[in-house]
Design a protein around this motif. Structure first.
Motif, short mmCIF file in Angstrom:
data_model
loop_
_atom_site.label_atom_id
_atom_site.label_comp_id
_atom_site.label_asym_id
_atom_site.label_seq_id
_atom_site.Cartn_x
_atom_site.Cartn_y
_atom_site.Cartn_z
N GLU A 130 6.04 30.74 12.80
CA GLU A 130 6.58 32.09 12.93
C GLU A 130 5.48 33.13 12.89
O GLU A 130 4.45 32.97 12.22
CB GLU A 130 7.58 32.38 11.80
N ALA A 131 5.74 34.24 13.57
CA ALA A 131 4.87 35.40 13.48
C ALA A 131 4.92 35.96 12.06
O ALA A 131 5.97 35.93 11.40
CB ALA A 131 5.30 36.47 14.49
N GLU A 132 3.80 36.49 11.62
CA GLU A 132 3.75 37.06 10.27
C GLU A 132 4.74 38.20 10.11
O GLU A 132 5.36 38.35 9.05
CB GLU A 132 2.33 37.55 9.97
N VAL A 133 4.95 39.00 11.16
CA VAL A 133 5.90 40.10 11.02
C VAL A 133 7.32 39.58 10.81
O VAL A 133 8.12 40.17 10.07
CB VAL A 133 5.82 41.05 12.25
N VAL A 134 7.66 38.42 11.42
CA VAL A 134 8.97 37.81 11.19
C VAL A 134 9.08 37.34 9.75
O VAL A 134 10.11 37.55 9.09
CB VAL A 134 9.19 36.64 12.18
N THR A 135 8.04 36.72 9.24
CA THR A 135 8.02 36.27 7.85
C THR A 135 8.25 37.44 6.90
O THR A 135 9.02 37.35 5.93
CB THR A 135 6.68 35.58 7.53
N PRO A 163 0.17 34.80 13.42
CA PRO A 163 -1.07 34.07 13.71
C PRO A 163 -1.28 33.77 15.19
O PRO A 163 -2.34 33.31 15.57
CB PRO A 163 -0.89 32.76 12.93
N MET A 164 -0.30 34.07 16.04
CA MET A 164 -0.42 33.71 17.46
C MET A 164 -1.37 34.64 18.20
O MET A 164 -2.13 34.22 19.08
CB MET A 164 0.95 33.74 18.13
N VAL A 165 -1.34 35.92 17.86
CA VAL A 165 -2.10 36.92 18.61
C VAL A 165 -3.18 37.49 17.71
O VAL A 165 -2.92 37.88 16.57
CB VAL A 165 -1.16 38.06 19.09
N GLY A 166 -4.42 37.56 18.24
CA GLY A 166 -5.49 38.21 17.52
C GLY A 166 -5.50 39.70 17.82
O GLY A 166 -5.33 40.52 16.93
N GLU A 167 -5.68 40.01 19.09
CA GLU A 167 -5.63 41.41 19.52
C GLU A 167 -4.96 41.47 20.89
O GLU A 167 -5.60 41.27 21.91
CB GLU A 167 -7.02 42.03 19.55
N GLY A 168 -3.69 41.69 20.92
CA GLY A 168 -2.97 41.75 22.18
C GLY A 168 -3.52 42.87 23.05
O GLY A 168 -3.59 44.02 22.63
N TRP A 169 -3.91 42.50 24.28
CA TRP A 169 -4.46 43.47 25.23
C TRP A 169 -5.58 44.29 24.59
O TRP A 169 -5.55 45.53 24.59
CB TRP A 169 -3.37 44.38 25.78
N ALA A 170 -6.55 43.60 24.02
CA ALA A 170 -7.74 44.24 23.43
C ALA A 170 -7.37 45.25 22.35
O ALA A 170 -8.02 46.28 22.19
CB ALA A 170 -8.59 44.91 24.51
N GLY A 171 -6.32 44.95 21.60
CA GLY A 171 -5.92 45.81 20.49
C GLY A 171 -4.94 46.90 20.85
O GLY A 171 -4.57 47.71 20.00
N MET A 172 -4.49 46.95 22.11
CA MET A 172 -3.54 48.00 22.50
C MET A 172 -2.13 47.69 22.03
O MET A 172 -1.28 48.59 21.93
CB MET A 172 -3.56 48.19 24.02
N GLY A 173 -1.83 46.41 21.72
CA GLY A 173 -0.47 46.03 21.33
C GLY A 173 -0.26 46.04 19.83
O GLY A 173 -1.18 45.76 19.05
N THR A 174 0.96 46.36 19.42
CA THR A 174 1.32 46.33 18.01
C THR A 174 2.80 46.04 17.85
O THR A 174 3.61 46.33 18.75
CB THR A 174 0.99 47.67 17.32
N ASN A 175 3.18 45.48 16.72
CA ASN A 175 4.58 45.27 16.37
C ASN A 175 5.16 46.48 15.66
O ASN A 175 4.44 47.27 15.06
CB ASN A 175 4.70 44.07 15.41
N HIS A 176 6.44 46.64 15.71
CA HIS A 176 7.26 47.46 14.81
C HIS A 176 8.70 47.30 15.25
O HIS A 176 9.07 46.22 15.74
CB HIS A 176 6.81 48.91 14.75
N CYS A 177 9.52 48.33 15.10
CA CYS A 177 10.96 48.22 15.35
C CYS A 177 11.49 49.47 16.03
O CYS A 177 10.88 50.54 15.97
CB CYS A 177 11.71 48.00 14.04
N ILE A 178 12.65 49.31 16.65
CA ILE A 178 13.45 50.43 17.16
C ILE A 178 14.61 50.61 16.20
O ILE A 178 15.25 49.63 15.80
CB ILE A 178 13.93 50.14 18.59
N THR A 179 14.89 51.85 15.82
CA THR A 179 15.86 52.11 14.76
C THR A 179 16.82 53.23 15.15
O THR A 179 16.55 54.03 16.05
CB THR A 179 15.16 52.53 13.45
N LEU A 180 17.94 53.28 14.43
CA LEU A 180 18.84 54.43 14.53
C LEU A 180 18.33 55.60 13.71
O LEU A 180 18.41 56.74 14.13
CB LEU A 180 20.24 54.06 14.05
N SER A 181 17.80 55.32 12.51
CA SER A 181 17.40 56.39 11.61
C SER A 181 15.90 56.39 11.38
O SER A 181 15.23 55.36 11.48
CB SER A 181 18.11 56.24 10.26
N VAL A 182 15.36 57.56 11.04
CA VAL A 182 13.95 57.67 10.71
C VAL A 182 13.65 56.94 9.41
O VAL A 182 12.61 56.28 9.29
CB VAL A 182 13.54 59.16 10.62
#
Length: 483
Positions: free
Chosen positions: A104-109, A202-221
């Motif tokens: 699993e991706a660390e963000v999923v964990t 652990p799958m990705v070191g730097e997606g697209w030379a560091g341009m990629g990042t995880n987070h979420c889409i939400t209803l509330s701030v």
């Protein structure tokens, strides 16, 4: 006894988790209610890559399922370089075949550790390189405001499900606007953190030379801020590290920001901005002024065609590298007919770049980051449209003619979204805030970018805007509510 469907209609994830921790709602009851909602809208939206109901139910019945900041809250993980153990990992492509993740991706964990129930994976276009979520493998994900329109990309499945009130938030990732573009298309909140703030391994070191990042889409701030608190921080061996806020991110929402100096950028690049998008961003600027902030028209120090040429050098080289990895795993090259037309065009013109060209492109975008950091010494935030026009119709960005040049592909995609990718290259945090709907009833987000590492100022402003012009009551025609 709480009516769970009514709770899901009105509560964000933070509120739902409080009911679970308080014993008013059982995690399995909440899960079953979300499954019912998902099945109500999914035939229309086509936003789910794979259902993971049984494993989610097993987790919901575990003794510790009522603990954590998001205790018992069901969500989905984007099917794009964010593996979920045991789930199919298609990355939106036929080339992955029947591959299933054994890790699993660390963000999923971290989301699991916070109490989330992973009810499924959400759709994404092949390898995430599109501003619409359409693929040969998974089909087209439709916008809940108008099923003939795109939900955006590449986190289109996540945005559609959140907008349709199936779940209060869903995971996504963003390498050129992939959280913010679909958030704008679907009328929800999309936040891209600074480079290195969220784990990519652990799958990705730097997606697209560091341009990629995880987070979420939400209803509330507040959910977005609380999710940062639950998931932020480098993972083992991370190549980048952004500074963590000294206090929890949710505390940034407790009071209005000081008066901010905001650069208003209405156009960037050679393509122009539609009247609808100009109206949306000017209304956002007027709202900010009414809240005590200073708005100043400005131009960004970047030549967009040159910038995008460097970006696609990185995307092309990265895609070629990934396909060579797949070839080694499969024992044979990936046939071109298993790839989308868009991917074939990128590979044809950028898949064979040299190591020196790749290194030069990375240096170019790092230099851009320094230019924008210098620009930001005079401003707290940059305000622009998220998109240059309304959400496009299904099929408009789903390329079918591989005779198109890369320049034509870039114009097709980046005349639609010329603003967002800049801040992936610079590593700055950025967000799309749903403040405006067009005359046709389509959402059009306002885009704000902040200084590197300053998520707190963006979140404080977002909370202020949310209070001044609430969007939660605006529910699209295709929705899962029990009203």
């Amino acid at each position: 006894m709480q009516d769970i469907q009514q709770l899901l209609d009105k509560e964000d994830a933070t509120g739902l988790a409080a009911h679970v921790r308080g014993g008013e709602v059982q995690p399995v009851e909440l899960l079953d209610a979300v499954i019912e909602r998902l099945e109500r809208v999914e035939p229309t939206l086509n936003a789910v890559a794979e259902r993971l109901y049984e494993s989610a139910r097993e987790t919901a019945l575990e003794p510790g399922a009522r603990a954590g900041a998001f205790a018992g809250v069901p969500t989905l993980i984007k099917d794009l370089f964010a593996p979920v153990r045991g789930a199919a990992m298609t990355n939106g492509s036929l080339a992955l075949g029947g591959a299933r993740a054994d890790f699993e991706a660390e963000v999923v964990t971290r989301l699991r550790r916070a109490g989330c129930l992973i009810v499924g994976t959400s759709t994404a276009p092949e390898f995430g390189s599109s501003y619409t979520t359409e693929s040969t493998r998974l089909g087209a994900t439709r916008n809940p405001w108008n099923r003939d329109r795109s939900a955006g990309g590449s986190s289109g499945g996540a945005a559609a499900l959140v907008a349709a009130r199936v779940v209060p938030f869903a995971h996504g990732n963003d390498g050129g606007g992939s959280l913010r573009v679909p958030a704008s298309c679907c009328g929800v909140f999309g936040f891209k953190p600074s480079r290195g703030l969220l784990p990519s391994g652990p799958m990705v070191g730097e997606g697209w030379a560091g341009m990629g990042t995880n987070h979420c889409i939400t209803l509330s701030v507040r959910d977005s801020a609380a999710l940062l608190d639950a998931t932020a921080g480098i993972d083992l061996g991370a190549p980048y590290a952004a500074p963590l806020h000294a206090r929890p991110y949710v505390t940034a929402l407790e009071q209005a920001p000081r008066p901010l100096r905001i650069a208003l950028v209405e156009e960037v690049g050679p393509w122009g901005t539609s009247a609808q998008s100009l109206e949306a961003v000017r209304q956002a600027a007027s709202l900010c002024q009414s809240l005590g902030h200073r708005i100043e028209p400005a131009r960004l120090p970047v030549v967009i065609p040159e910038f995008l040429d460097q970006v696609f050098t990185i995307i092309g080289a990265s895609t070629q590298n990934y396909l060579e990895l797949l070839a080694r795993m499969r024992g044979a090259p990936v046939p071109s007919e298993e790839l989308e037309v868009r991917t074939r065009i990128i590979l044809r013109e950028k898949g064979g770049v040299s190591g020196a060209q790749y290194a030069a492109a990375v240096e170019w975008i790092h230099a851009l980051g320094r230019q924008l950091a210098t620009f930001m010494q005079d401003y707290d935030l940059i305000l622009s449209p998220t998109l240059a026009r309304e959400p496009v119709e299904i099929g408009e960005l789903d390329l079918r003619d591989d005779r198109l040049s890369l320049a034509e592909l870039i114009e097709r995609f980046h005349s639609y979204s010329p603003f967002t990718a800049l801040f992936n290259a610079s590593g700055q945090p950025a967000m799309s805030v749903p403040l405006h709907w067009s005359a046709q009833g389509l959402p059009m987000g306002a885009h704000f970018a902040g200084r590197f590492g300053d998520e707190a100022t963006l979140l404080a402003l977002a909370a202020q805007l949310e209070q001044a012009r609430p969007w939660r009551a605006r529910v699209p025609p295709i929705n899962a509510c029990m009203r």
